[in-house]
Design an enzyme around this catalytic site. Sequence first.
Site, PDB file in Angstrom:
ATOM      1  N   GLU A 144      98.369  64.897  72.231  1.00  0.00           N
ATOM      2  CA  GLU A 144      98.581  66.086  73.061  1.00  0.00           C
ATOM      3  C   GLU A 144      99.420  65.803  74.302  1.00  0.00           C
ATOM      4  O   GLU A 144      99.026  66.140  75.416  1.00  0.00           O
ATOM      5  CB  GLU A 144      97.223  66.703  73.427  1.00  0.00           C
ATOM      6  CG  GLU A 144      96.412  67.062  72.191  1.00  0.00           C
ATOM      7  CD  GLU A 144      95.043  67.679  72.502  1.00  0.00           C
ATOM      8  OE1 GLU A 144      94.642  67.681  73.670  1.00  0.00           O
ATOM      9  OE2 GLU A 144      94.394  68.152  71.555  1.00  0.00           O
ATOM     10  N   ASN A 185     100.117  62.855  67.862  1.00  0.00           N
ATOM     11  CA  ASN A 185      99.288  63.937  67.332  1.00  0.00           C
ATOM     12  C   ASN A 185      99.280  65.096  68.330  1.00  0.00           C
ATOM     13  O   ASN A 185      99.259  64.868  69.539  1.00  0.00           O
ATOM     14  CB  ASN A 185      97.861  63.364  67.173  1.00  0.00           C
ATOM     15  CG  ASN A 185      96.927  64.241  66.392  1.00  0.00           C
ATOM     16  OD1 ASN A 185      97.262  64.689  65.307  1.00  0.00           O
ATOM     17  ND2 ASN A 185      95.729  64.498  66.936  1.00  0.00           N
ATOM     18  N   HIS A 221      94.385  73.299  64.203  1.00  0.00           N
ATOM     19  CA  HIS A 221      93.271  74.154  64.657  1.00  0.00           C
ATOM     20  C   HIS A 221      93.776  75.594  64.605  1.00  0.00           C
ATOM     21  O   HIS A 221      94.364  76.105  65.557  1.00  0.00           O
ATOM     22  CB  HIS A 221      92.821  73.764  66.067  1.00  0.00           C
ATOM     23  CG  HIS A 221      92.213  72.403  66.127  1.00  0.00           C
ATOM     24  ND1 HIS A 221      91.028  72.104  65.485  1.00  0.00           N
ATOM     25  CD2 HIS A 221      92.630  71.262  66.714  1.00  0.00           C
ATOM     26  CE1 HIS A 221      90.733  70.825  65.700  1.00  0.00           C
ATOM     27  NE2 HIS A 221      91.688  70.291  66.432  1.00  0.00           N
ATOM     28  N   GLU A 250      93.378  67.568  61.901  1.00  0.00           N
ATOM     29  CA  GLU A 250      92.149  68.157  62.455  1.00  0.00           C
ATOM     30  C   GLU A 250      91.974  69.594  61.978  1.00  0.00           C
ATOM     31  O   GLU A 250      91.647  70.492  62.759  1.00  0.00           O
ATOM     32  CB  GLU A 250      92.191  68.121  63.995  1.00  0.00           C
ATOM     33  CG  GLU A 250      92.445  66.741  64.560  1.00  0.00           C
ATOM     34  CD  GLU A 250      92.426  66.688  66.091  1.00  0.00           C
ATOM     35  OE1 GLU A 250      91.969  67.654  66.735  1.00  0.00           O
ATOM     36  OE2 GLU A 250      92.859  65.657  66.632  1.00  0.00           O
ATOM     37  N   ASP A 252      90.878  73.042  61.037  1.00  0.00           N
ATOM     38  CA  ASP A 252      89.784  74.016  60.936  1.00  0.00           C
ATOM     39  C   ASP A 252      90.378  75.399  61.151  1.00  0.00           C
ATOM     40  O   ASP A 252      91.426  75.547  61.777  1.00  0.00           O
ATOM     41  CB  ASP A 252      88.581  73.716  61.848  1.00  0.00           C
ATOM     42  CG  ASP A 252      88.901  73.520  63.309  1.00  0.00           C
ATOM     43  OD1 ASP A 252      89.990  73.930  63.749  1.00  0.00           O
ATOM     44  OD2 ASP A 252      88.043  72.964  64.017  1.00  0.00           O
TER      45      ASP A 252
HETATM   46  C1  XIL Z   1      86.794  67.607  70.122  1.00  0.00           C
HETATM   47  C2  XIL Z   1      85.457  67.284  69.465  1.00  0.00           C
HETATM   48  O1  XIL Z   1      85.393  67.952  68.242  1.00  0.00           O
HETATM   49  C3  XIL Z   1      84.321  67.710  70.357  1.00  0.00           C
HETATM   50  O2  XIL Z   1      83.082  67.278  69.838  1.00  0.00           O
HETATM   51  C4  XIL Z   1      84.512  67.147  71.771  1.00  0.00           C
HETATM   52  O3  XIL Z   1      83.500  67.652  72.614  1.00  0.00           O
HETATM   53  C5  XIL Z   1      85.862  67.528  72.307  1.00  0.00           C
HETATM   54  O4  XIL Z   1      86.876  67.072  71.418  1.00  0.00           O
HETATM   55  N1  XIL Z   1      91.890  67.919  69.695  1.00  0.00           N
HETATM   56  C6  XIL Z   1      91.518  66.628  69.450  1.00  0.00           C
HETATM   57  C7  XIL Z   1      90.106  66.302  69.178  1.00  0.00           C
HETATM   58  O5  XIL Z   1      92.392  65.744  69.355  1.00  0.00           O
HETATM   59  O6  XIL Z   1      89.743  65.023  69.626  1.00  0.00           O
HETATM   60  C8  XIL Z   1      89.166  67.339  69.776  1.00  0.00           C
HETATM   61  O7  XIL Z   1      87.834  67.037  69.358  1.00  0.00           O
HETATM   62  C9  XIL Z   1      89.587  68.721  69.345  1.00  0.00           C
HETATM   63  C10 XIL Z   1      90.981  69.028  69.820  1.00  0.00           C
END
Ligand code: XIL
Length: 537
Positions: A144, A185, A221, A250, A252
Amino acid sequence: MFVAFLLPATSAQASAPLREHAAARGKFIGAALATGPLSNETSYRNIATTEFSQVTAENAMKWDATEPSQGQFNFSGADAIVNFATQNNQQVHGHTLVWHSQTPGWVQGLGATAMRTAMQNHISQVVGRYASNATVVSWDVVNEVFDDNGNMRTSFWYNTLGQSYIADAFRAARAADSNARLCINDYNVEGINAKSTAMYNLVSSLRQQGVPVDCVGFQGHLAIQYGFPGDIQQNMQRFADLGVQVRVTELDIRMQMPRDTAKDTTQATYYRNVINACNAVTACAGVTIWGFTDKYSWVPDTFSGQGAALIYDENYQQKPSYTAVHDALAGGSSSDTTPPTTPGTPTSSSVTSNSATLTWTASTDSGGSGLAGYNVYREQGATDPQLGQSSTNSINLTGLTPNTQYQVYVRARDGAGNLSANSALATFTTQSGPVGGGCAAVGTVQNQWNNGYVVQPVTVTNSGSSAITGWTVTFTLPAGHTLAGSWNATLTTSGQTVTARNAGYNGNLAAGASTSFGFQVTRPSGDTQTPSGYTCA
Ligand code: XIL
């Protein structure tokens, strides 16, 4: 009893688990895992084991978990994830080394020099711990680093160190593990937009400078109320064309609660689209879902009023999104069930103590989905491990064991995941490695102009059979040439002879491992000579 007997099994339940279908395509299907349920809940463990071939620690490898106070490392959660994955023949993606979030206050308060050193040490310790562990194959080195408008995020990293922290982080990670795939990422980069274009330009420029960025992660996401990024495949492909591996890291797909059938259906379509995009891009290694059960998801805690983002519900029941992922991986009712033709017998060449090149006559595919690439396996009995994958009819195998006979064969795969028959075997024996440490250096001129040039990378390889803890490279500058700068090594000159010694963070090289440094030189106008005679000790 009678009613249950009449209920048809859905295709998903009757069919093989996700990881089996993904493997047939040469891809992984993964999940982020949380250490709590992993140690406490059998249902959680069983699904994680059965369905997924790759895992990412949801939180256990982040800085606040691994180095909560300076120099005090704690790998209990990280090790639990890695051990679980090892037991289940899964690969681990390390997440994440350098991020603005979940990083302790002690790091954020450091001055520039101390912060850079702390970053390099953290990377060296965390990556180094798993460098020789075959389960851990890749890392999110930076996470990020962009704002949504494509500017660099003004995080404490950027504000203290400037943009150079990114290249430094990748170099430190490569120095700690010469084999791991190193990723950048981010989120909101799935489609083509200002942010993903900024990322594209950064990856392109870092690679031109020889910074070891091997892979790009699209977090994924998504939310059904914001629409699907319809150009995701095109976006992945443009990154792939830079020569990097791509992956969805990641995934979802959340919805406004409450859940209903229409939302479930839309969500399933989004999941299917993401899997299909990865299937269609040869350089896409796989898709990691950010959890798997709605019982444990960061979404409700983070996005007010939203949830149900995963492929199992809170009671570990498969949702329509599970079926969508399953069927997309399995090829659904895809009409292509014709495997590619069998590849030709591989021939080996350039066999060294730890590497070899294989070349074979290409396969063809007539089933409609097209030839996607080749898997190379080692013949070893019950299960033949995959040594590598290639999108062409040739591969350079690395990381081989010295003085060892290899019997290898190749299978072609098509876009629907059909695998050809095995090619005939090729047999070769790696050379015996030199006893003890050995070292080799090769310099490449990256860029030159009328009165100067950049040599980058000078690749330093431990060509011996045991680890070395430092190296010294010497080379000769042509008459009249003077050093103008250098990085990732300390350079001293005596006449035209230059001696380069490893930096603090790249002296340790396992057998077969490499690192690199670079330098810039000023020369008389019109002179076209460049240095020669690189030797390493
Ligand atoms: C999130 C986790 O899912 C949570 O449990 C934690 O509290 C915060 O981080 N981007 C990322 C991940 O790269 O590491 C994050 O994960 C979600 C967003």
